[in-house]
Design an enzyme around this catalytic site. Structure first.
Site, PDB file in Angstrom:
ATOM      1  N   PRO A 158       0.835  -1.213   0.000  1.00  0.00           N
ATOM      2  CA  PRO A 158       0.000   0.000   0.000  1.00  0.00           C
ATOM      3  C   PRO A 158       0.867   1.259   0.000  1.00  0.00           C
ATOM      4  O   PRO A 158       2.066   1.191   0.259  1.00  0.00           O
ATOM      5  CB  PRO A 158      -0.766  -0.117   1.311  1.00  0.00           C
ATOM      6  CG  PRO A 158       0.168  -0.852   2.211  1.00  0.00           C
ATOM      7  CD  PRO A 158       0.935  -1.821   1.339  1.00  0.00           C
ATOM      8  N   GLU A 159       0.230   2.375  -0.229  1.00  0.00           N
ATOM      9  CA  GLU A 159       0.933   3.662  -0.258  1.00  0.00           C
ATOM     10  C   GLU A 159       1.525   4.006   1.111  1.00  0.00           C
ATOM     11  O   GLU A 159       2.591   4.598   1.200  1.00  0.00           O
ATOM     12  CB  GLU A 159      -0.040   4.757  -0.717  1.00  0.00           C
ATOM     13  CG  GLU A 159       0.549   6.148  -0.801  1.00  0.00           C
ATOM     14  CD  GLU A 159       1.603   6.311  -1.877  1.00  0.00           C
ATOM     15  OE1 GLU A 159       1.874   5.356  -2.646  1.00  0.00           O
ATOM     16  OE2 GLU A 159       2.193   7.406  -1.962  1.00  0.00           O
TER      17      GLU A 159
END
Ligand code: DMJ
Length: 737
Positions: free
Chosen positions: A605-606
């Protein structure tokens, strides 16, 4: 080059606009702040009624003295003599009877003759009310608009944390500002020392006092300047800008011939191991898929939309076109995709145009376009790339026309007018942006024979070295007009990341002669280890973010590059620390691998968190996306090269499979909106850095070490290749050795 001359003719002094906005307000503000006799507003033109300023300068009078002005020439004198506005106003209400404020309350009037004591009292109360409202507005203005306002606000309004024992290592120097002391306390809270409620109260009061004092001091400093002084400053700055612009014209006078030095380690041998060979071939096939689709659906535009099969343009590049072509050049070269490299080169020759009337991100254009062109030149020796890189470098120079020389984040390529991101704290420039120009600009000076590029980036360093760093850390925000820090936010991820990377690489790229960069890097890393690096309860090492002394236990995907950086830096560390930095790199690599492994798509994920009972997992919906970012592959690449631990190839291959399973579509590769979902939700963008970085790092992981050896090449922040600038030996001699 002829276009560049035109550019200068139309150039507007960027800094003038800035200084006139930032400072020009001051000379205008004083006359504008002049208070009028009651009955005439500032908006009214002269002679429109009431009392005119052509009248003899009225003197303030006490209630018993007759006419009373809200701000007389005497009060104006207080302003111009440098008194605080309140100081300039209060004497107005004092009576000879020694009333001061109290006396003022007993009577007054405003701009007309008084008719009786009761009326006077009422009017004066009204006037007082107005004055206090103005003062309160000023205070709130200071709270909201001074650079460190959020901290001030949170300190004043929200926090009541326990006070802690002073940390032995926090010794504010003589020039230490109030905010540093406040942050020292916050840091001690963060470190978890015990406290008692009384001390907490005292601590809070002290912080409020410090913040108020600082706000008042700063306001006073601004108001202390006489209009003539401000006028003089503006003229001086204008002159400096004009001089800068004249000097910046120098690179236009043509490029000197340079001997192209054939690059080291670019002929790729096939790996001996058949399984590795196959994997490497697979990655090359991925590059072909990404390139062919870009060529088919978005040729000449910046990026590809792989689902809708069209072009995608990002505002980061203004009207400059061809980001994917320039970003992909060196990957095409090292993967020996010769035809594709040639067609990309022809496009650059015929179409790459920087004479665009649009605003670009200086950082993005530098790392992708300048970096991509420099790299293509150093690999191929094609003059067009050197010419275009220098031409673009010259176009970026007006970004440095600020009072401090810290460049603007955004620049209009035609007018040369710069500004900063509107969201940045107090009009600041961003550390990771102005701190990620050094490598490219040193090479621009090297290839153009003009020192101006190097001078610009060395000045950034000078500014940084003069500043006091909170706890030895570099805040992400620096105001280019004042040369002072903005909010004290520190991050090794977004907004900070590549600044640290470029310190280390500046030292390596200088053939290890730039000892200043080396010292800055190791000092910064030491502070990062002390204040930002933490271990989760299950033993995962992560790098948190620091906000005015408080830690946010979150790590961005961008931060994952740091594993590779720590490992690469082990080389320059004192012997006793080298192994430690290699291990730190390995621990960050493991944490980032976990962030991938704990998703459904097996792509990270970011941002992921270490709080609220989770570890290495994104908890907020807006942090669950993956946009084909390279940082984890980058760290695997360095870890593989430096340790040859097979797990890094294993992890890299897991990522290849995940990319194939979830990001590959008919029209190229797409980012994902949520890596925890069971089904892909595509963002429909094939980022140019996927070809520049992600696929390049993967290819290198499955290549032998003699392809682009780390002793000879530096990767810029976009994975573009820059050779080490040898001080003593020539590259040819090194090749012969
Ligand atoms: C790239 O453009 C560069 O690596 C930059 O330094 C950070 N972000 C992207 C990729 O994630």
């Amino acid at each position: 080059m002829e276009n560049l001359t035109n550019f200068y003719e139309g150039l507007q002094p960027a800094v003038c606009r800035a200084c006139l906005c930032a400072r020009g307000a001051a000379p205008g503000r004083r006359p504008g702040a002049e208070l009028f006799p009651q009955g005439r507003s500032a908006a009214q033109p002269r002679g429109s009624g009431g009392l005119d300023t052509q009248d003899p300068a009225p003197q303030p009078r006490t209630p018993s003295g007759g006419e009373v002005w809200l701000l007389s020439s005497a009060a104006l004198g207080h302003w111009t003599a440098g008194a605080m506005p309140v100081g300039g106003l209060l004497p107005l209400f004092s009576s000879p009877a020694g009333g001061g404020l109290g006396g003022g309350l007993g009577g007054g009037g405003g701009g007309r003759k008084v008719s009786g004591p009761a009326a006077l009292r009422l009017t004066e109360k009204f006037v007082l009310l107005l004055v206090f409202s103005a003062f309160i507005t000023l205070c709130f203005g200071a709270i909201f608009f001074l650079p460190d306002s959020s901290k001030l606000l949170s300190g004043v309004l929200f926090h009541s944390s326990p006070a802690l024992q002073p940390a032995a290592d926090h010794k504010p120097g003589p020039g230490a500002r109030a905010e540093d002391a406040a942050e020292g306390r916050a840091r001690r809270r963060e470190e978890g020392a015990p406290g008692d409620p009384e001390a907490a109260l005292e601590d809070n009061l002290a912080r409020i006092r410090e913040n108020h004092e600082r706000a008042l001091r700063e306001a006073k400093e601004t108001l202390q300047k006489l209009p003539e002084e401000i006028q003089r400053d503006i003229l001086l700055e204008k002159k400096k800008v004009a001089q800068d612009q004249l000097r910046d014209k120098a690179p236009f006078r043509g490029l000197p011939p340079v001997d192209f030095v054939p690059p080291i380690g670019v002929e790729s041998r096939e790996p001996a191991d058949a399984a590795i060979r196959e994997k490497r071939a697979k990655i090359k096939e991925m590059m072909k898929h990404a390139w062919n689709n870009y060529k088919g659906y978005a040729w000449g535009l910046n990026e590809l939309k792989p689902i809708s099969k069209g072009g995608h343009s990002s505002s980061l590049f203004g009207n400059i076109k061809g980001a994917t072509i320039v970003d992909a050049l060196d990957t095409l070269f090292i993967m020996e995709m010769k035809n594709e490299f040639e067609e990309a080169k022809s496009w650059v020759e015929e179409n790459l145009d920087f004479n665009v009337n649009a605003e670009i991100s200086v950082f993005e254009v530098n790392i992708r376009f300048v970096g991509g062109l420099l790299s293509a030149y150093y690999l191929s020796g094609e003059e067009i790339f050197r010419k275009k890189a220098v031409e673009l470098g010259v176009k970026l120079l007006p970004a440095f026309h600020t009072p401090s020389g810290i460049p603007w984040a955004l620049l209009n390529m035609k007018s040369g007018i710069g500004r900063n991101w509107p969201w940045a704290s107090g009009g600041s420039s961003i550390l990771a942006e102005f701190g990620t120009l050094h490598l490219e600009f040193m090479h621009l000076s090297h290839l153009s024979g003009n020192p101006i590029f190097a001078e610009k980036v060395m000045n950034i360093r000078t500014v940084l070295n003069k500043l006091e760093k909170p706890q030895g850390l570099y805040p992400n925000y620096l105001n280019p007009s004042s040369g002072q820090w903005g909010q004290h936010h520190v991050s090794v991820g977004g907004l900070g990341d590549s600044f640290y990377e470029y310190l280390l690489k500046a030292w390596l790229m200088s053939d290890k002669t730039d000892l200043e960069a080396k010292k800055m890097y190791f000092d910064a890393v030491q502070a990062i280890e002390t204040h930002l690096i933490r271990k989760s309860s299950s033993g995962l090492t992560y790098i948190a973010e620091w906000k005015g002394g408080l830690l946010e236990h979150k790590m961005g995907h961008l931060t994952c590059f740091a594993g590779g950086m720590f490992a690469l830096g082990a080389d320059g560390a004192p012997e006793a620390m080298a192994q430690h930095y290699l291990e730190l790199g390995a621990e960050i690599a493991r944490t980032c691998h976990e962030s991938y492994n704990r998703t459904f798509m097996k792509l990270g994920p970011e941002a992921f968190r270490f709080d609220g009972g989770v570890e290495a997992i994104a908890t907020r919906q807006n942090e669950k996306y993956y946009i084909l970012r390279p940082e984890v592959m980058e760290t695997y690449m360095y870890m593989w090269r430096l340790t040859h631990d097979p797990k890094y190839r294993k992890w890299a291959w897991e990522a290849v499979e995940a990319l194939e399973n979830h990001c590959r579509v008919n029209g190229g590769y797409s980012g994902l909106r949520d890596v925890y979902l069971l089904h892909e939700s595509y963002d429909d963008v094939q980022q140019s850095f996927f070809l520049a970085e992600t696929l390049k790092y993967l290819y290198l992981i499955f290549s032998d070490d003699d392809l682009l050896p780390l002793e000879h090449w530096i990767f810029n922040s976009e994975a573009h290749l820059l050779p080490i600038l040898r001080k003593e030996k020539k590259e040819v001699e090194i090749r012969e050795e």
